[in-house]
Design a protein around this motif. Sequence first.
Motif, PDB file in Angstrom:
ATOM      1  N   ILE A  52       2.554  23.406 -17.975  1.00  0.00           N
ATOM      2  CA  ILE A  52       1.862  23.430 -19.262  1.00  0.00           C
ATOM      3  C   ILE A  52       0.509  22.743 -19.100  1.00  0.00           C
ATOM      4  CG2 ILE A  52       1.964  22.790 -21.686  1.00  0.00           C
ATOM      5  CD1 ILE A  52       4.084  24.834 -20.798  1.00  0.00           C
ATOM      6  N   ASP A  53      -0.546  23.487 -19.355  1.00  0.00           N
ATOM      7  CA  ASP A  53      -1.902  22.948 -19.238  1.00  0.00           C
ATOM      8  C   ASP A  53      -2.221  22.142 -20.506  1.00  0.00           C
ATOM      9  OD1 ASP A  53      -4.528  22.365 -18.816  1.00  0.00           O
ATOM     10  OD2 ASP A  53      -5.130  24.413 -18.319  1.00  0.00           O
ATOM     11  N   THR A  54      -2.357  20.840 -20.339  1.00  0.00           N
ATOM     12  CA  THR A  54      -2.623  19.970 -21.488  1.00  0.00           C
ATOM     13  C   THR A  54      -4.113  19.638 -21.623  1.00  0.00           C
ATOM     14  OG1 THR A  54      -2.193  17.997 -20.150  1.00  0.00           O
ATOM     15  CG2 THR A  54      -0.328  18.933 -21.343  1.00  0.00           C
ATOM     16  N   SER A  55      -4.939  20.208 -20.766  1.00  0.00           N
ATOM     17  CA  SER A  55      -6.374  19.913 -20.839  1.00  0.00           C
ATOM     18  C   SER A  55      -6.946  20.420 -22.155  1.00  0.00           C
ATOM     19  CB  SER A  55      -7.107  20.572 -19.667  1.00  0.00           C
ATOM     20  OG  SER A  55      -6.940  21.969 -19.687  1.00  0.00           O
ATOM     21  N   GLY A  56      -7.689  19.590 -22.811  1.00  0.00           N
ATOM     22  CA  GLY A  56      -8.291  19.961 -24.093  1.00  0.00           C
ATOM     23  C   GLY A  56      -7.367  19.816 -25.279  1.00  0.00           C
ATOM     24  N   ALA A  57      -6.110  19.489 -25.038  1.00  0.00           N
ATOM     25  CA  ALA A  57      -5.168  19.318 -26.149  1.00  0.00           C
ATOM     26  C   ALA A  57      -5.425  17.990 -26.844  1.00  0.00           C
ATOM     27  CB  ALA A  57      -3.732  19.379 -25.645  1.00  0.00           C
ATOM     28  N   GLN A  91       3.958  14.764 -26.292  1.00  0.00           N
ATOM     29  CA  GLN A  91       2.797  14.883 -25.413  1.00  0.00           C
ATOM     30  C   GLN A  91       1.826  15.890 -26.013  1.00  0.00           C
ATOM     31  OE1 GLN A  91       3.660  15.254 -21.096  1.00  0.00           O
ATOM     32  NE2 GLN A  91       5.819  15.146 -21.668  1.00  0.00           N
ATOM     33  N   PRO A  92       0.571  15.835 -25.623  1.00  0.00           N
ATOM     34  CA  PRO A  92      -0.380  16.839 -26.112  1.00  0.00           C
ATOM     35  C   PRO A  92      -0.018  18.225 -25.568  1.00  0.00           C
ATOM     36  CG  PRO A  92      -1.508  14.927 -25.189  1.00  0.00           C
ATOM     37  CD  PRO A  92      -0.076  14.802 -24.795  1.00  0.00           C
ATOM     38  N   VAL A  93      -0.114  19.238 -26.407  1.00  0.00           N
ATOM     39  CA  VAL A  93       0.153  20.618 -25.996  1.00  0.00           C
ATOM     40  C   VAL A  93      -0.981  21.487 -26.536  1.00  0.00           C
ATOM     41  CG1 VAL A  93       1.708  22.593 -26.137  1.00  0.00           C
ATOM     42  CG2 VAL A  93       2.652  20.272 -26.003  1.00  0.00           C
ATOM     43  N   ARG A  94      -1.615  22.239 -25.646  1.00  0.00           N
ATOM     44  CA  ARG A  94      -2.714  23.099 -26.056  1.00  0.00           C
ATOM     45  C   ARG A  94      -2.217  24.175 -27.023  1.00  0.00           C
ATOM     46  NH1 ARG A  94      -5.843  25.472 -21.046  1.00  0.00           N
ATOM     47  NH2 ARG A  94      -4.642  27.315 -21.612  1.00  0.00           N
ATOM     48  N   SER A  95      -3.075  24.624 -27.913  1.00  0.00           N
ATOM     49  CA  SER A  95      -2.663  25.503 -29.009  1.00  0.00           C
ATOM     50  C   SER A  95      -2.049  26.807 -28.534  1.00  0.00           C
ATOM     51  CB  SER A  95      -3.854  25.800 -29.928  1.00  0.00           C
ATOM     52  OG  SER A  95      -4.906  26.404 -29.198  1.00  0.00           O
ATOM     53  N   ASP A  96      -2.556  27.390 -27.428  1.00  0.00           N
ATOM     54  CA  ASP A  96      -1.999  28.663 -26.963  1.00  0.00           C
ATOM     55  C   ASP A  96      -0.585  28.497 -26.436  1.00  0.00           C
ATOM     56  OD1 ASP A  96      -3.169  27.118 -25.009  1.00  0.00           O
ATOM     57  OD2 ASP A  96      -3.732  28.807 -23.738  1.00  0.00           O
ATOM     58  N   TYR A  97      -0.298  27.374 -25.762  1.00  0.00           N
ATOM     59  CA  TYR A  97       1.062  27.104 -25.316  1.00  0.00           C
ATOM     60  C   TYR A  97       1.959  26.757 -26.502  1.00  0.00           C
ATOM     61  CZ  TYR A  97      -0.573  27.020 -20.489  1.00  0.00           C
ATOM     62  OH  TYR A  97      -1.114  27.370 -19.274  1.00  0.00           O
ATOM     63  N   MET A 131      16.193  23.590 -25.947  1.00  0.00           N
ATOM     64  CA  MET A 131      14.868  23.102 -25.583  1.00  0.00           C
ATOM     65  C   MET A 131      14.912  21.607 -25.255  1.00  0.00           C
ATOM     66  SD  MET A 131      12.687  25.545 -25.495  1.00  0.00           S
ATOM     67  CE  MET A 131      11.135  24.639 -25.557  1.00  0.00           C
ATOM     68  N   LEU A 132      14.487  21.259 -24.047  1.00  0.00           N
ATOM     69  CA  LEU A 132      14.387  19.858 -23.678  1.00  0.00           C
ATOM     70  C   LEU A 132      13.179  19.231 -24.356  1.00  0.00           C
ATOM     71  CD1 LEU A 132      15.256  20.281 -19.905  1.00  0.00           C
ATOM     72  CD2 LEU A 132      16.742  19.381 -21.691  1.00  0.00           C
ATOM     73  N   LYS A 133      13.204  17.927 -24.547  1.00  0.00           N
ATOM     74  CA  LYS A 133      12.200  17.265 -25.382  1.00  0.00           C
ATOM     75  C   LYS A 133      11.021  16.719 -24.589  1.00  0.00           C
ATOM     76  CE  LYS A 133      15.178  15.951 -29.260  1.00  0.00           C
ATOM     77  NZ  LYS A 133      14.375  16.638 -30.269  1.00  0.00           N
ATOM     78  N   TYR A 134      10.745  17.292 -23.448  1.00  0.00           N
ATOM     79  CA  TYR A 134       9.598  16.873 -22.662  1.00  0.00           C
ATOM     80  C   TYR A 134       9.076  18.079 -21.905  1.00  0.00           C
ATOM     81  CZ  TYR A 134      13.969  16.029 -20.185  1.00  0.00           C
ATOM     82  OH  TYR A 134      15.254  16.140 -19.720  1.00  0.00           O
ATOM     83  N   ILE A 135       7.854  17.974 -21.409  1.00  0.00           N
ATOM     84  CA  ILE A 135       7.230  19.069 -20.684  1.00  0.00           C
ATOM     85  C   ILE A 135       6.803  18.585 -19.308  1.00  0.00           C
ATOM     86  CG2 ILE A 135       6.412  20.192 -22.794  1.00  0.00           C
ATOM     87  CD1 ILE A 135       3.648  19.063 -22.208  1.00  0.00           C
ATOM     88  N   ILE A 136       6.654  19.530 -18.404  1.00  0.00           N
ATOM     89  CA  ILE A 136       6.095  19.241 -17.086  1.00  0.00           C
ATOM     90  C   ILE A 136       4.660  19.757 -17.094  1.00  0.00           C
ATOM     91  CG2 ILE A 136       6.329  19.551 -14.604  1.00  0.00           C
ATOM     92  CD1 ILE A 136       8.714  18.115 -15.946  1.00  0.00           C
ATOM     93  N   PRO A 137       3.679  18.881 -17.221  1.00  0.00           N
ATOM     94  CA  PRO A 137       2.283  19.346 -17.290  1.00  0.00           C
ATOM     95  C   PRO A 137       1.808  19.862 -15.938  1.00  0.00           C
ATOM     96  CG  PRO A 137       2.350  16.960 -17.179  1.00  0.00           C
ATOM     97  CD  PRO A 137       3.780  17.410 -17.280  1.00  0.00           C
ATOM     98  N   LYS A 138       0.832  20.725 -15.979  1.00  0.00           N
ATOM     99  CA  LYS A 138       0.229  21.218 -14.740  1.00  0.00           C
ATOM    100  C   LYS A 138      -0.625  20.105 -14.143  1.00  0.00           C
ATOM    101  CE  LYS A 138      -2.382  25.094 -12.828  1.00  0.00           C
ATOM    102  NZ  LYS A 138      -1.348  25.310 -11.800  1.00  0.00           N
ATOM    103  N   ARG A 139      -0.305  19.704 -12.917  1.00  0.00           N
ATOM    104  CA  ARG A 139      -1.016  18.629 -12.234  1.00  0.00           C
ATOM    105  C   ARG A 139      -1.325  19.042 -10.816  1.00  0.00           C
ATOM    106  NH1 ARG A 139       1.914  12.810 -13.639  1.00  0.00           N
ATOM    107  NH2 ARG A 139       1.313  12.730 -15.851  1.00  0.00           N
ATOM    108  N   ALA A 140      -2.516  18.702 -10.377  1.00  0.00           N
ATOM    109  CA  ALA A 140      -2.903  19.010  -9.005  1.00  0.00           C
ATOM    110  C   ALA A 140      -2.010  18.280  -8.011  1.00  0.00           C
ATOM    111  CB  ALA A 140      -4.361  18.637  -8.777  1.00  0.00           C
ATOM    112  N   ALA A 141      -1.636  17.049  -8.334  1.00  0.00           N
ATOM    113  CA  ALA A 141      -0.791  16.268  -7.425  1.00  0.00           C
ATOM    114  C   ALA A 141       0.559  16.939  -7.220  1.00  0.00           C
ATOM    115  CB  ALA A 141      -0.606  14.854  -7.975  1.00  0.00           C
ATOM    116  N   THR A 142       1.106  17.520  -8.291  1.00  0.00           N
ATOM    117  CA  THR A 142       2.385  18.219  -8.183  1.00  0.00           C
ATOM    118  C   THR A 142       2.217  19.503  -7.390  1.00  0.00           C
ATOM    119  OG1 THR A 142       2.984  17.301 -10.343  1.00  0.00           O
ATOM    120  CG2 THR A 142       4.350  19.083  -9.497  1.00  0.00           C
TER     121      THR A 142
END
Length: 277
Positions: A196-201, A210-216, A233-244
């Motif tokens: 999940i891309d949280t950039s700009g959220a 956690q912040p979630v972008r509007s399209d997601y 639905m689990l209550k957390y997200i795995i954000p998109k990260r370069a390190a991951t």
Amino acid sequence: MKTAKVVCVAGQKGGIAKTTTTGSLAFLASLSGYQTLAIDMDTQSDLSLLLTQVDDIDDEIQKGFFKGTVFDAMLEGRPERYINHVNENLDVLVANDDLANLPAYVYQEYDGHPSELLRVTIEPLLPAYDFIFIDTPPSLSEMMTNALGASDYVVIPFDGSRYNLNALRRLFKTVNKIQERVNPTLEIFGILPTLIDTSGAKGRNEYFGQPVRSDYKLVLNHLLSHPEYKDYMLKYIIPKRAATDRLSYAGFTSDNPELERACEPYLPLVEELIQRV
């Protein structure tokens, strides 16, 4: 005596972080002191490469570094011969292209149900482990149905895309069939939003914290209101990260400077697994 809980990570779509999720869960469980086995049920060998950090599975078999694969274990019924050690608490059964022969074997030579061979194979290993995590291919196959047939729980990564909705529907049908025909105790542990891309959220999402972008958010809200999916639905997200993303290169090794940041999003899932199962 230990009796392993078997957790399959599955989804009938590629690119949703199944392998990264499986590897991260196995590594973090082992880091917490649990005896853990990871099983690769995908001919792409991605989990095998991720955990062992070798360049080619077949080359390492020829060199004798690996004695064989999960397919050899299923053919012989002696899985302990093919276990490879990753760290003090983590082992792996690797895969290669030989696994593509599984459908022919289970329909032409195996006497039991085509989707129960893996369960029968790993049964002798259950007392030796606390957790067994299984990675699966991105489409319906005997490799996936055997993984589901051997599991107590299935974790379903969901990348927030419109296309994943169709894949989710198909996987639920597959799970229902496995429950009816092979493994009545199989349970869906939960749907895990991944990549999940949280950039700009802006702001924290009320459900995920956690912040979630509007399209997601649009797709995730659809799941949260869906009569079949909302309870999983689990209550957390795995954000998109370069390190991951870079785990495939750097691995779960102490000299990976990004290891803590790469694994951190998966900690709540591991904690919930430990508490619930």
